[in-house]
Design an enzyme around this catalytic site. Sequence first.
Site, mmCIF file in Angstrom:
data_model
loop_
_atom_site.group_PDB
_atom_site.id
_atom_site.type_symbol
_atom_site.label_atom_id
_atom_site.label_comp_id
_atom_site.label_asym_id
_atom_site.label_seq_id
_atom_site.Cartn_x
_atom_site.Cartn_y
_atom_site.Cartn_z
ATOM 1 N N ARG A 130 0.803 -1.216 0.000
ATOM 2 C CA ARG A 130 0.000 0.000 0.000
ATOM 3 C C ARG A 130 0.841 1.273 0.000
ATOM 4 N NH1 ARG A 130 -4.788 -0.965 1.138
ATOM 5 N NH2 ARG A 130 -3.947 -2.845 2.065
ATOM 6 N N THR A 131 1.759 1.359 0.951
ATOM 7 C CA THR A 131 2.529 2.593 1.070
ATOM 8 C C THR A 131 3.402 2.805 -0.166
ATOM 9 O OG1 THR A 131 2.564 2.255 3.448
ATOM 10 C CG2 THR A 131 4.104 3.856 2.577
ATOM 11 N N LYS B 96 23.655 -8.243 0.202
ATOM 12 C CA LYS B 96 25.119 -8.439 0.209
ATOM 13 C C LYS B 96 25.745 -7.766 1.419
ATOM 14 C CE LYS B 96 25.002 -8.247 -4.807
ATOM 15 N NZ LYS B 96 25.105 -7.283 -5.889
ATOM 16 N N ARG C 70 11.482 2.507 3.616
ATOM 17 C CA ARG C 70 10.828 1.751 4.691
ATOM 18 C C ARG C 70 11.812 0.690 5.150
ATOM 19 N NH1 ARG C 70 5.080 -1.040 5.644
ATOM 20 N NH2 ARG C 70 4.614 1.160 5.774
ATOM 21 N N HIS D 276 5.713 6.702 11.197
ATOM 22 C CA HIS D 276 5.195 6.484 9.848
ATOM 23 C C HIS D 276 4.503 7.777 9.408
ATOM 24 C CE1 HIS D 276 3.758 4.735 6.327
ATOM 25 N NE2 HIS D 276 3.069 3.702 6.780
#
Lengths: 146, 320
Positions: free
Chosen positions: B51-52, B80, B101, B129
């Site tokens: 969604r975000t 890595k 995120r 958020h």
Amino acid sequence: MLNVGKIENGIVLDHIQAGKSMLIYHYLELNKLDCTVAIIKNARSNAMGKKDILKIETDAHSIDLDVIAFIDPDVTVNIIKGGELVEKKRISLPKEVKNVIKCANPRCITSIEQGVQHMFYLADSRRNIYRCRYCDEKYTEQEIEW
Amino acid sequence: MRHILTPLDFSVSELDQIFDTAADIEANPKKYANACRGKKLATLFYEPSTRTRLSTETAMLNMGGSTMGFSDANSSSVSKGESIADTIRTVSCFADIAAIRHPKEGAAMVAKQASRIPIINCGDGGHQHPTQTLTDLLTIRSLKKRLNNMTIGLCGDLKFGRTVHSLIAAMSRYQGIRFIFISPNELRIPDYVTDMLDEKGIPYQENVRLDDVIGRLDILYMTRVQRERFFNEEDYVRLKDFYVLTKKTMRRAKNDMFVLHPLPRVNEISVEVDNDPRAAYFRQVQYGVYVRMALILTLLGIKVNDDGEVIEEGPGKLPL
């Protein structure tokens, strides 16, 4: 009265809350200094009952006063030059503490990212509460591994 | 250079400007169709979030810009062992703005320290958020026509729910706000949030039962109990269905109370509530796109005139 030799040039930290001198020793990394360091534990004090004292024979400017204030804001800092007391400094809680303590929150990014600065900000000056700049976790004093 | 790591990075009046822009975008979407032409958004998603990520990418695409990035740490150089700081230094050479995120708290702060381009925090673990919060604020402002003088109930996982922490911090800057925290004991609001409310003298109370307090709310903000925040599966199973909002519970609520939810919803709002006009969670998703468009424009310093021409642009990347 207990007598410990005078220092010529350096800094004397007086009125340290009894038991906290080794914490200050640890966070100032005094073990890495080559100079004279006297640690006096549980000295008699009229005002405090018991207190600790630290005498450090080094350039006073090389000592991070914010670290001392962070551990015990009631410490008196005496600057000694030529064997004489030249300045008494009052210290206060620093607004920010950088690279002194680490965040204990396992979810904090500082637990995995290399090379980050460990920063804490003063969140509540009445209760001496510091929080991690990254995750806002409250700092709580931890056991030090010597 | 401006970034957004928490909603508090912008003053109340700056947020008002962002919301005004978002409202203008809603009314005149065509005006903004080319506002970001030639601009590139990097989406650095170290944990999945459909969604975000899609909302942020849609915001850029709606304004004629383009997007790049990864949606899972395993498909990037992170697998890595690359640090966040190195990743963002690299991405700063490619993109004009980055949305990040990460499962760890404070990750966006690390990104900001190393970045030459604006950073949008799209969620850092259980911490903050802000774009969800801006979405929530715009939704409340659009539905209630105000952001002050109201009682906001937050229900569910208040311990790990980052949307909740961000929303409380943001709403506590408006006058006349009261909070009611509804959660099981195990998922209570953390003390750093209540410390902040105590310091500001903002009234709040904590309750376990939703039915007891729903009638006093102007906004009910429901949250999902998130499996990924638990170390222990047993605790998750015990708490996941602690609250289920039903038609019956909604009968106790005011006629002008609105239900918000950051989505995805699992069981905490029964589907029978979806047709209730007070259920605002899908409208909230649409507001999320508008507010992210307004935020991207703000961070890039872009302004357009009524003909949709770019009349102002920020200074761009910091030098290498």
